[in-house]
Design an enzyme around this catalytic site. Structure first.
Site, PDB file in Angstrom:
ATOM      1  CB  SER A 127      -0.857  -0.008   1.271  1.00  0.00           C
ATOM      2  OG  SER A 127      -1.393   1.265   1.507  1.00  0.00           O
ATOM      3  CE1 TYR A 152      -3.887  -2.747   5.412  1.00  0.00           C
ATOM      4  CE2 TYR A 152      -3.480  -0.378   5.302  1.00  0.00           C
ATOM      5  CZ  TYR A 152      -3.683  -1.583   4.671  1.00  0.00           C
ATOM      6  OH  TYR A 152      -3.672  -1.632   3.302  1.00  0.00           O
ATOM      7  CE  LYS A 156      -1.482  -4.643   3.219  1.00  0.00           C
ATOM      8  NZ  LYS A 156      -1.746  -5.972   2.643  1.00  0.00           N
TER       9      LYS A 156
HETATM   10  C1  UD1 Z   1      -7.068   4.733   3.037  1.00  0.00           C
HETATM   11  C2  UD1 Z   1      -6.239   4.089   4.095  1.00  0.00           C
HETATM   12  C3  UD1 Z   1      -5.039   3.431   3.460  1.00  0.00           C
HETATM   13  C4  UD1 Z   1      -5.477   2.447   2.381  1.00  0.00           C
HETATM   14  C5  UD1 Z   1      -6.356   3.170   1.379  1.00  0.00           C
HETATM   15  C6  UD1 Z   1      -6.934   2.188   0.397  1.00  0.00           C
HETATM   16  C7  UD1 Z   1      -6.652   5.419   6.087  1.00  0.00           C
HETATM   17  C8  UD1 Z   1      -6.084   6.449   7.017  1.00  0.00           C
HETATM   18  N1  UD1 Z   1      -5.850   5.081   5.076  1.00  0.00           N
HETATM   19  O1  UD1 Z   1      -6.318   5.779   2.422  1.00  0.00           O
HETATM   20  O2  UD1 Z   1      -4.287   2.773   4.435  1.00  0.00           O
HETATM   21  O3  UD1 Z   1      -4.350   1.937   1.739  1.00  0.00           O
HETATM   22  O4  UD1 Z   1      -7.436   3.787   2.050  1.00  0.00           O
HETATM   23  O5  UD1 Z   1      -7.816   2.818  -0.467  1.00  0.00           O
HETATM   24  O6  UD1 Z   1      -7.757   4.937   6.258  1.00  0.00           O
HETATM   25  N2  UD1 Z   1     -12.378  11.619   2.873  1.00  0.00           N
HETATM   26  C9  UD1 Z   1     -13.332  12.569   3.177  1.00  0.00           C
HETATM   27  N3  UD1 Z   1     -14.522  12.132   3.690  1.00  0.00           N
HETATM   28  C10 UD1 Z   1     -14.804  10.803   3.904  1.00  0.00           C
HETATM   29  C11 UD1 Z   1     -13.805   9.852   3.590  1.00  0.00           C
HETATM   30  C12 UD1 Z   1     -12.610  10.292   3.087  1.00  0.00           C
HETATM   31  O7  UD1 Z   1     -13.128  13.762   2.987  1.00  0.00           O
HETATM   32  O8  UD1 Z   1     -15.887  10.479   4.392  1.00  0.00           O
HETATM   33  C13 UD1 Z   1     -11.100  12.075   2.308  1.00  0.00           C
HETATM   34  C14 UD1 Z   1      -9.895  11.752   3.169  1.00  0.00           C
HETATM   35  O9  UD1 Z   1      -9.612  12.787   4.058  1.00  0.00           O
HETATM   36  C15 UD1 Z   1      -8.815  11.577   2.103  1.00  0.00           C
HETATM   37  C16 UD1 Z   1      -9.553  11.103   0.861  1.00  0.00           C
HETATM   38  O10 UD1 Z   1     -10.925  11.388   1.087  1.00  0.00           O
HETATM   39  O11 UD1 Z   1      -8.262  12.815   1.809  1.00  0.00           O
HETATM   40  C17 UD1 Z   1      -9.396   9.613   0.635  1.00  0.00           C
HETATM   41  O12 UD1 Z   1      -9.700   8.940   1.837  1.00  0.00           O
HETATM   42  P1  UD1 Z   1      -9.808   7.365   1.888  1.00  0.00           P
HETATM   43  O13 UD1 Z   1     -10.677   6.875   0.776  1.00  0.00           O
HETATM   44  O14 UD1 Z   1     -10.179   6.965   3.263  1.00  0.00           O
HETATM   45  O15 UD1 Z   1      -8.346   6.878   1.497  1.00  0.00           O
HETATM   46  P2  UD1 Z   1      -6.934   7.203   2.204  1.00  0.00           P
HETATM   47  O16 UD1 Z   1      -7.106   7.856   3.502  1.00  0.00           O
HETATM   48  O17 UD1 Z   1      -6.099   7.879   1.191  1.00  0.00           O
END
Ligand code: UD1
Length: 340
Positions: A127, A152, A156
């Site tokens: 990841s 987690y 990895k």
């Molecule tokens: C997450 C995981 C990461 C994993 C990846 C797989 C966490 C901290 N990290 O990454 O380990 O490898 O998914 O896809 O969980 N966001 C919002 N509102 C929401 C959800 C997300 O604004 O309700 C934003 C987050 O702040 C981020 C972006 O969307 O900036 C992507 O978030 P997310 O889909 O959870 O992925 P990651 O955090 O990048």
């Protein structure tokens, strides 16, 4: 016909990879999945899409004897794609032992079996989260590994290290693939992410919020140092990710070296902000999705996207799908889930 063992074959990326293995190779995929974090019905969906039954062993990968029995029964396995792992960041923070126990022991067992039964081609799901807070963008495979944000993420990092050391003493060729943000669904809309838990990730949250299953979407922070203040990620279509596994596998199988280890980043190379992702969803769905701006989420990095030139050079991998395709397929999938 030679077999490829996919662990976590009923999972999100595993099931899409099985579909691509059936459709684009002469290998027969078999799966190990005990459905602890997935649905049995995914195998029916694979059948519906490909017209093929996939042999699945409902085995706990932490049980070495049971895993060995799969290798004993299938002496024609030529490669393993190891997806099966627990992947919830918050759950790993609240129960780290569960994560170390499951993710590390299952990896060790599968590696022991590969060694014992002469299966020399091994692909591991890693990841981009292992890079942590990066200073220089885009991220290459040589970018420094960050401090793990969660148990987690740590599993990895440790997993990659275990494999790196393992190949030095065996004839196994291995490739850890570092995924950026895999999203979207099979382009037919007939297979997609089907997590047992409430989603934390952006795209399933968007589609379930639009479907009225979840409440209003919250954008976590709009004062990051990015072009619109929201975080930047490298969203990559799950079928593009699946195809990278097929290319990686072929590359390993066809390469004549006795052992090798290469890490590859898998991302589109394009950073998309959260607000741009929402706009894309609105455009392809025609839904005026409401959202609010909330606090920053702990552990989020402002921006990360991939330099995937190594995957392009080594495997000839290129992404076919853009953010609109990702959103459209995810929405199609969500709508067909609602029909049930
Ligand atoms: C997450 C995981 C990461 C994993 C990846 C797989 C966490 C901290 N990290 O990454 O380990 O490898 O998914 O896809 O969980 N966001 C919002 N509102 C929401 C959800 C997300 O604004 O309700 C934003 C987050 O702040 C981020 C972006 O969307 O900036 C992507 O978030 P997310 O889909 O959870 O992925 P990651 O955090 O990048």
């Amino acid at each position: 016909m030679n077999k490829i063992l996919v662990t976590g074959g009923a999972g999100y990326i595993g099931s899409h990879t099985i579909i691509e293995l059936i459709e684009n190779t002469n290998y027969t995929p078999i799966s190990i999945d005990n459905f602890s974090r997935s649905h049995k019905s995914t195998l029916n969906r694979i059948k519906k899409l490909t017209n093929k039954d996939v042999l699945n062993y409902e085995v706990n990968l932490c049980d070495l004897e049971d895993v060995e029995s799969v290798f004993k029964e299938n002496t024609d396995i030529v490669g393993v794609i190891h997806f099966a792992a627990f992947k919830s960041v918050p759950e790993s923070v609240s129960d780290p032992i569960l994560y170390y126990d499951n993710n590390i022991n299952s990896l060790l067992n599968i590696l022991k079996c590969c060694d014992k039964y002469g299966v020399n081609n091994f692909i591991f799901s890693s990841s981009c989260s292992i890079y942590g807070n990066v200073e220089k963008l885009p991220v290459t495979e040589n970018s420094p590994i960050g401090i793990p944000e969660s148990p987690y993420g740590h599993t990895k990092i440790v997993g990659e290290e275990i494999i790196k050391n393992f190949v030095k003493t065996t004839s196994i060729k291995a490739m850890p693939l570092r995924y950026f943000n895999p999203v979207g669904a099979h382009i037919s809309g007939l297979n997609g992410e089907n997590s047992l838990d409430k989603p934390n990730n952006l795209v399933p949250f968007i589609t379930q919020s639009a479907a009225g299953i979840l409440g209003e979407l919250t954008v976590f922070g709009n004062d990051y140092d990015t072009r619109d203040g929201s975080c930047i990620r490298d969203y990559v279509h799950v079928t593009d990710i699946a195809n990278a596994h097929i290319l990686a596998l072929k590359h390993l199988i066809e390469s004549s070296t006795s052992s090798s280890y290469a890490i590859l980043n898998l991302g589109t190379g394009t950073g998309i902000t959260v607000l741009e992702a929402i706009d894309s969803f609105k455009k392809v769905s025609g839904i005026d999705l409401k959202f609010k701006i909330g606090e920053k989420r702990e552990g989020d990095v402002a921006a990360i996207y991939s330099d995937s030139s190594k995957a392009k050079e080594l495997l000839g991998w290129e992404c076919k799908y853009n953010i609109d395709d990702m959103m459209q397929s995810a929405w199609k999938w969500q709508q067909q889930l609602l029909k049930k």
